[in-house]
Design a protein around this motif. Sequence first.
Motif, PDB file in Angstrom:
ATOM      1  N   ARG A 192      27.134  55.360  19.501  1.00 26.03           N
ATOM      2  CA  ARG A 192      28.405  54.681  19.186  1.00 26.03           C
ATOM      3  C   ARG A 192      29.445  55.667  18.672  1.00 26.03           C
ATOM      4  N   ASP A 193      28.993  56.685  17.921  1.00 29.50           N
ATOM      5  CA  ASP A 193      29.935  57.637  17.314  1.00 29.50           C
ATOM      6  C   ASP A 193      30.386  58.732  18.277  1.00 29.50           C
ATOM      7  N   ALA A 194      29.711  58.882  19.391  1.00 30.42           N
ATOM      8  CA  ALA A 194      30.015  59.997  20.290  1.00 30.42           C
ATOM      9  C   ALA A 194      31.359  59.817  20.974  1.00 30.42           C
ATOM     10  N   GLU A 195      32.087  60.921  21.064  1.00 34.66           N
ATOM     11  CA  GLU A 195      33.345  60.920  21.817  1.00 34.66           C
ATOM     12  C   GLU A 195      33.106  61.195  23.304  1.00 34.66           C
ATOM     13  N   ILE A 196      32.027  61.905  23.600  1.00 36.52           N
ATOM     14  CA  ILE A 196      31.648  62.228  24.981  1.00 36.52           C
ATOM     15  C   ILE A 196      30.201  61.801  25.194  1.00 36.52           C
ATOM     16  N   LEU A 197      29.949  61.049  26.249  1.00 36.06           N
ATOM     17  CA  LEU A 197      28.605  60.601  26.604  1.00 36.06           C
ATOM     18  C   LEU A 197      28.250  61.187  27.965  1.00 36.06           C
ATOM     19  N   ILE A 198      27.187  61.997  28.007  1.00 41.12           N
ATOM     20  CA  ILE A 198      26.797  62.657  29.247  1.00 41.12           C
ATOM     21  C   ILE A 198      25.381  62.215  29.606  1.00 41.12           C
ATOM     22  N   GLY A 199      25.167  61.911  30.878  1.00 37.81           N
ATOM     23  CA  GLY A 199      23.833  61.521  31.325  1.00 37.81           C
ATOM     24  C   GLY A 199      23.827  61.204  32.802  1.00 37.81           C
ATOM     25  N   GLY A 200      22.692  60.770  33.284  1.00 43.36           N
ATOM     26  CA  GLY A 200      22.594  60.307  34.655  1.00 43.36           C
ATOM     27  C   GLY A 200      23.279  58.957  34.791  1.00 43.36           C
ATOM     28  N   PRO A 201      23.739  58.603  35.985  1.00 42.67           N
ATOM     29  CA  PRO A 201      24.425  57.308  36.171  1.00 42.67           C
ATOM     30  C   PRO A 201      23.591  56.126  35.686  1.00 42.67           C
ATOM     31  N   HIS A 202      22.285  56.135  35.980  1.00 46.46           N
ATOM     32  CA  HIS A 202      21.430  55.024  35.555  1.00 46.46           C
ATOM     33  C   HIS A 202      21.355  54.941  34.037  1.00 46.46           C
ATOM     34  N   GLN A 203      21.269  56.080  33.371  1.00 44.76           N
ATOM     35  CA  GLN A 203      21.194  56.081  31.912  1.00 44.76           C
ATOM     36  C   GLN A 203      22.496  55.602  31.292  1.00 44.76           C
ATOM     37  N   LEU A 204      23.615  56.048  31.819  1.00 39.27           N
ATOM     38  CA  LEU A 204      24.912  55.619  31.297  1.00 39.27           C
ATOM     39  C   LEU A 204      25.113  54.120  31.466  1.00 39.27           C
ATOM     40  N   ASP A 205      24.579  53.553  32.546  1.00 37.98           N
ATOM     41  CA  ASP A 205      24.709  52.111  32.783  1.00 37.98           C
ATOM     42  C   ASP A 205      23.929  51.278  31.769  1.00 37.98           C
ATOM     43  N   LEU A 206      22.980  51.896  31.063  1.00 37.11           N
ATOM     44  CA  LEU A 206      22.196  51.173  30.068  1.00 37.11           C
ATOM     45  C   LEU A 206      22.954  50.963  28.755  1.00 37.11           C
ATOM     46  N   LEU A 207      24.081  51.652  28.589  1.00 36.61           N
ATOM     47  CA  LEU A 207      24.818  51.581  27.328  1.00 36.61           C
ATOM     48  C   LEU A 207      25.774  50.400  27.318  1.00 36.61           C
ATOM     49  N   PRO A 208      25.912  49.732  26.166  1.00 41.77           N
ATOM     50  CA  PRO A 208      26.829  48.591  26.041  1.00 41.77           C
ATOM     51  C   PRO A 208      28.267  49.054  25.828  1.00 41.77           C
ATOM     52  N   PRO A 209      29.248  48.131  25.872  1.00 33.11           N
ATOM     53  CA  PRO A 209      30.665  48.501  25.696  1.00 33.11           C
ATOM     54  C   PRO A 209      30.981  49.141  24.351  1.00 33.11           C
ATOM     55  N   GLN A 210      30.200  48.812  23.292  1.00 28.09           N
ATOM     56  CA  GLN A 210      30.519  49.405  21.988  1.00 28.09           C
ATOM     57  C   GLN A 210      30.305  50.917  21.945  1.00 28.09           C
ATOM     58  N   CYS A 211      29.654  51.470  22.958  1.00 29.83           N
ATOM     59  CA  CYS A 211      29.600  52.926  23.099  1.00 29.83           C
ATOM     60  C   CYS A 211      30.834  53.329  23.886  1.00 29.83           C
ATOM     61  N   ALA A 212      31.911  53.599  23.158  1.00 31.53           N
ATOM     62  CA  ALA A 212      33.232  53.712  23.775  1.00 31.53           C
ATOM     63  C   ALA A 212      33.603  55.126  24.196  1.00 31.53           C
ATOM     64  N   GLY A 213      32.721  56.098  24.005  1.00 31.32           N
ATOM     65  CA  GLY A 213      33.063  57.461  24.376  1.00 31.32           C
ATOM     66  C   GLY A 213      33.275  57.623  25.870  1.00 31.32           C
ATOM     67  N   GLU A 214      33.945  58.715  26.221  1.00 28.51           N
ATOM     68  CA  GLU A 214      34.166  59.024  27.642  1.00 28.51           C
ATOM     69  C   GLU A 214      32.822  59.318  28.308  1.00 28.51           C
ATOM     70  N   ARG A 215      32.567  58.645  29.436  1.00 27.77           N
ATOM     71  CA  ARG A 215      31.271  58.779  30.110  1.00 27.77           C
ATOM     72  C   ARG A 215      31.379  59.772  31.268  1.00 27.77           C
TER      73      ARG A 215
END
Length: 420
Positions: free
Chosen positions: A34-57
């Motif tokens: 939730r606190d991250a400004e940048i979120l990096i990962g595979g597309p499938h992993q990023l899709d597992l995150l909810p909207p409250q993880c608002a960092g740039e994906r």
Amino acid sequence: MIPARPGPSPALTVVGIGADGWQGLPDPSCTALRDAEILIGGPHQLDLLPPQCAGERIAWPSPLRPAVPRLLTEHTGRRIAVLAGGDPMFYGIGRTLTEVVGPGALRVLPHPSSISHAAARLGWPLEDVEVVTLVDRPVARLAAALHEGRRLLVLGADATTPGEVAALLRDRGFGPSRIRVLEQLGGEKARVTAESAAADWSEPPGDPLNVVAVECRRAPDALRLGAVPGLPDDGYEHDGQLTKRHVRAATLGVLAPAPGELLWDIGGGSGSIAIEWMRTHPSCRAVTVERDPVRAERITRNADRLGVPGLRVVTGAAPAVLAELPPPDAVFVGGGLTTPGLLGACWEALPAGGRLVANTVTLESEAVLADNYRRFGGELVRLAVAHAVPVGGFTGWRQAMPVTQWAVEKPVNPLPGDDR
């Protein structure tokens, strides 16, 4: 290496996530995402995150490894969270990130790996299981782990992995082995989707997120390959240029491979010395030099067949090609001893404490070894092997050609005036 960020809380956090997604994460992992400004990962992993993880994906590009330093540098000073499947430090992105930024600049929040979930579901103690990953690796490497009664957990590369594992088991004489495929481990859809002997495998590809559990059973007529040097000569394809079994075992004994070490195998022949060096530990590496292209191709086939497809085969003549090779921890010379400058080049390439072993059956090469023994010391031995054979209605001994072997270790602190 990117400089470590000062302070007790690194700006780069690696968060392990499983098939159960967000709901399976502990509070510290959720907070970091939730606190991250940048979120990096595979597309499938990023899709597992909810909207409250608002960092740039940002999805990892391909190839991944060269992109890591660039991505981290582009976002220096921002809070970065990297998503990893399961435990980031178990065949995961954590290793790459540690190599790039250093462990002090990295915070790792692990999650149970698919291997832990598989062992728990099967009731297999992890300390008794061998793990083999086929992610971005050839299926041939599985062959080195095949021994009667062993349990293997194989990390699948994609949906085709179970079929490839079954085919390899059949080809290597382990058709009776029991295979189970476990998919989506750690999530609500976790299941064992197929179970069969490798010889009877006919299942279509399933989920790409899979672990293949193998209980090894060798067919009664299959060649038995042990875990120590000295494999049967019949295990190799060769044209007669093969260091025979008993001499091979003695040679590997004095070469003394240790985990992570690199061998130069000069005059590879059938590749047996390099192959059995690599089979002693998964991290052992080898380069074999063979000037005959037909033999070089044969070495590659033998390496694949015996489970060490990572063996590097260099087609060319020594010592000319040696300057292009990484520094060795040990050198074996099985041919070309009378070539001017060969032994000298090998000796110069060795670090202090490195080992050199050379075998020969000819008088001319034996003279070269004797001369170097006088100069550098070490051990000079003659290996003689005889086999019992029929002699009429009786049995007698047939003597193989004796092998002269020179083995020496490069001194760490040579004496003044010592030309070693």
